[in-house]
Design a protein around this motif. Structure first.
Motif, PDB file in Angstrom:
ATOM      1  N   GLY A   1      40.003  41.136  38.317  1.00 14.68           N
ATOM      2  CA  GLY A   1      40.039  40.538  36.974  1.00 14.68           C
ATOM      3  C   GLY A   1      41.239  39.614  36.793  1.00 14.68           C
ATOM      4  N   TRP A   2      42.001  39.427  37.869  1.00 12.74           N
ATOM      5  CA  TRP A   2      43.154  38.527  37.833  1.00 12.74           C
ATOM      6  C   TRP A   2      43.057  37.503  38.954  1.00 12.74           C
TER       7      TRP A   2
ATOM      8  N   PRO B   1      44.951  36.734  33.917  1.00 11.00           N
ATOM      9  CA  PRO B   1      43.612  37.323  33.779  1.00 11.00           C
ATOM     10  C   PRO B   1      42.517  36.255  33.794  1.00 11.00           C
TER      11      PRO B   1
ATOM     12  N   PRO C   1      38.134  36.517  33.827  1.00  7.69           N
ATOM     13  CA  PRO C   1      37.111  37.570  33.794  1.00  7.69           C
ATOM     14  C   PRO C   1      36.308  37.755  35.071  1.00  7.69           C
ATOM     15  N   ALA C   2      35.877  36.666  35.713  1.00  7.20           N
ATOM     16  CA  ALA C   2      35.048  36.858  36.917  1.00  7.20           C
ATOM     17  C   ALA C   2      35.377  35.756  37.907  1.00  7.20           C
TER      18      ALA C   2
END
Ligand code: FAD
Length: 382
Positions: free
Chosen positions: A179-180, A231, A233-234
């Motif tokens: 996620g990062w 961060p 998300p994908a």
């Protein structure tokens, strides 16, 4: 008739090169199989703590690395917005005295090149992408993408986070995306000269959910590097990494301190990498196969100890094989896991949590560690 006993190391990365060098110095016959056709100076920096430099002392490259690298007096943590100091962790002369070796930052390509000079001539085989390993009664058959094969008594999987050897032990499973992402950029001293800022030797700028770590990668201080944790998300790309750009960086670090803005403004090329991970593995070896480094315990890189753990693994595995001899590799592998798993898993957990040195704390448990200092814990005691 069987030939001489041989060890195969799969992967000549930071851990594999250390393992091969140490095992060769201990008198073992070692071949290293690396998928890359050759190595180039990949653009990134790396920290080497005193715990790692003590292993490089054994390999005989500590002085050379010390001469090439930057020696920060402190690891500084600063509030990303206000610039307030959150911690000043003493390194420099303090590290030398208290932890027994230097703390350095360096270009990983330069470091790896030095590591590669320590390997026995002819023992590294490039362009060998391992596709399969088959254990027979007496040895292991390795098969490579170019159709060639090799045999070895034991195989060390130092083949990184997507390890084929791990897959052989535990089945196919992609690493988790954390996620990062990490952005990475290398800047020249010239690019920074026009700013009146103090670009500190080793500084991590933090806000709640993101950070930027920056440091010099040469003793001459003519190259400065930053790496982030942001961060995202994908990971929507097929590639191992993709290009990023200044606009994306300005957006990600909006509101950050003017020194960080200056770094972004000076950025030419910047790349973006997914940070991937695995849970601790239930086994580190099986039969004649054993894992080390990212093949075994990959982590988010926020403690700057991933390579450190791979190199410590290499040193401990060598110690255990020296203790038992290659003939008793099952005992050596048990001893290795018993003497490494707790520390590597702890570092993996702290690194993933991204808390290390954010506030004033004592890092002696990481940097003061000497892989050679303590008697081996028995396999049963683990
Ligand atoms: P790798 O170095 O990945 O080497 C694996 C080798 O195996 C490669 O050469 C690869 O080509 C080869 N290979 C793979 N598959 C095959 C195959 N099938 N057949 C043959 N060869 C194969 N660590 C630190 O200690 N300090 C830091 O400051 C630091 N910063 C980092 C910053 C970022 C953004 C990232 C992502 C990582 C960072 N790390 C740091 C972690 C460190 O890079 C890794 O933990 C370290 O490289 C692991 O070493 P390794 O030898 O296990 O694997």
């Amino acid at each position: 008739m069987r030939g001489k006993e041989r060890i195969a190391v799969v992967g000549a990365g930071l851990g594999g090169a250390a393992a091969a060098a140490l095992l060769q110095r201990a008198g073992f016959t070692v071949d290293v199989f690396e998928q890359a056709p050759e190595f180039s100076r990949l653009g990134a920096g790396i920290h080497l703590g005193p715990n790692v430099m003590k292993v490089f002392r054994r390999i005989g490259i500590e002085d050379q690395l010390n001469a090439m690298s930057s020696h920060p007096d402190f690891w500084l943590s600063r509030d990303g917005e206000t610039g307030e100091y959150l911690s000043r962790i003493p390194l420099g002369g303090f590290a030398l005295r208290e932890y027994g070796a230097s703390y350095v930052t360096i270009h990983r390509g330069d470091m790896h090149q030095v590591q590669m000079t320590t390997l026995a001539p002819g023992s590294v085989h490039f362009g060998k992408y391992l596709t399969d390993v088959e254990e027979g009664g007496d040895d292991v058959l390795l098969t490579f993408g170019d159709g060639t094969t090799a045999r070895a008594d034991i195989v060390i999987g130092a083949d990184g986070i997507n390890s084929r050897i791990r897959e052989k032990l535990l089945g196919p499973e992609d690493p988790h995306y954390s996620g990062w992402v990490a952005h990475r950029a290398v800047l020249t001293g010239d690019q920074l000269a026009k700013y009146g800022h103090d670009f500190e030797d080793c500084v991590k700028w933090w806000t709640d959910d993101r950070h930027m770590m920056a440091y010099f990668t040469t003793g001459k201080r003519d190259e400065y590097y930053y790496v982030t944790g942001v961060p995202h998300p994908a990971w929507e790309f097929k590639e191992a990494f993709v290009d990023s750009n200044r606009d994306e960086m300005f957006e990600a670090f909006q509101g950050y301190h003017p020194t960080v803005q200056a770094l972004i403004e000076s950025t030419g090329e910047v790349t973006k990498w997914p940070l991937r991970n695995r849970n601790p593995l239930p086994v580190w070896s099986q039969g004649r196969l054993v894992l080390l480094g990212d093949a075994c315990h990959p982590m988010k890189p926020h403690m700057a100890q991933g390579a450190g753990m791979a190199i410590e693994d290499a040193a401990m595995l060598t110690r255990c094989l020296q203790e038992t001899g290659l003939g008793d590799y099952p005992l050596a592998f048990d001893l290795y896991e018993a003497n490494r798993k707790e520390r590597a898993s702890r570092v993996q957990a702290v690194s993933n949590a991204n808390t290390f040195l954010r506030t004033q704390e004592d890092p002696a448990w990481v940097y003061g560690y000497d892989v050679y200092a303590h008697p081996l814990k028995s396999a049963a005691a683990a």
